[in-house]
Design an enzyme around this catalytic site. Sequence first.
Site, PDB file in Angstrom:
ATOM      1  N   HIS A 162       0.834  -1.202   0.000  1.00 50.91           N
ATOM      2  CA  HIS A 162       0.000   0.000   0.000  1.00 50.91           C
ATOM      3  C   HIS A 162       0.870   1.255   0.000  1.00 50.91           C
ATOM      4  O   HIS A 162       2.023   1.220   0.438  1.00 50.91           O
ATOM      5  CB  HIS A 162      -0.861   0.041   1.278  1.00 50.91           C
ATOM      6  CG  HIS A 162      -2.005  -0.918   1.296  1.00 50.91           C
ATOM      7  ND1 HIS A 162      -2.229  -1.781   2.357  1.00 50.91           N
ATOM      8  CD2 HIS A 162      -3.010  -1.139   0.412  1.00 50.91           C
ATOM      9  CE1 HIS A 162      -3.324  -2.481   2.113  1.00 50.91           C
ATOM     10  NE2 HIS A 162      -3.816  -2.128   0.939  1.00 50.91           N
ATOM     11  N   CYS A 249      -2.790   0.184  10.001  1.00 53.10           N
ATOM     12  CA  CYS A 249      -3.817  -0.742   9.476  1.00 53.10           C
ATOM     13  C   CYS A 249      -4.820  -1.211  10.516  1.00 53.10           C
ATOM     14  O   CYS A 249      -5.921  -1.615  10.167  1.00 53.10           O
ATOM     15  CB  CYS A 249      -3.172  -2.008   8.931  1.00 53.10           C
ATOM     16  SG  CYS A 249      -1.704  -1.746   8.013  1.00 53.10           S
TER      17      CYS A 249
END
Length: 261
Positions: A162, A249
């Site tokens: 990401h 996250c």
Amino acid sequence: MASWIALTRAVSPSLEHCELTHLAREPINVARAQAQHMQYEAALAELGGKVVHLPAAPKLPDAVFVEDTALVLDELAIITRPGAASRRPETQAVAHALQAYRPLSFIEAPGTLDGGDILRVGRRLFVGLTTRSNAAGIAQLRQLVAPAGCTVEGVEVKDCLHLKSAVSVVAPDTLLLNPAWVDAQVFGVPKVIEVDPREPFGANALWLDEALIYPQAYIHTQARLRAHGLNLKLVEADELAKAEGGVTCCSLIVKDISRAM
Ligand code: CIR
């Protein structure tokens, strides 16, 4: 009373079956990952947040990584459509919880978007062009956030899952970044702290105004952050890192909860 909440979700017993993109699969000690997650939740609470637990989802291996399921702005929350099909069922419970705090909008097919790909710098949203977030998802996001005065720019990322694996905000106008994975120039931010080259995964930090939640393992990058006067709240996160997750996250931060609807 806390002015912000952190939505979290328990580590699933099925974590070993998580999605993996850039890491080789290795055994994950679920009990250890659960203990580390509890330590993370304790850190959030110590920094003044109210931890709100989403219902556990034992059959969804990656459910702990709630960041990917939504983007929470002051004005609205956007429920994503994660790039990995196995992760799409995660969004339902997140939408249910977030509707108490923000009006909701949704990314729809064929768009895909993972929250881990969205870096917010003030009113500018940068989105990683990765295997998880596609052009349709980015275009939808652009339309949805325009009324809130936010712009959206796609950013090339390489060799990591990401955008926020490669870069995170660690203070006003300050980024922590791995220059091997993303080009610092695109952000136009005055201060950039580079990770120590021995710690490529060290660019993911969770900034909560008074402190940064940061992995204990990255000692060399910690020294760089401290040299910039940053206050670190260290957590063990190496077991969750085997599932390709970092510290941003594992929570969705909802600020100013007086906006609750
Ligand atoms: C996945 O591949 O989707 C999970 N195993 C890890 C997600 C980590 N999330 C994040 O970086 N925002």
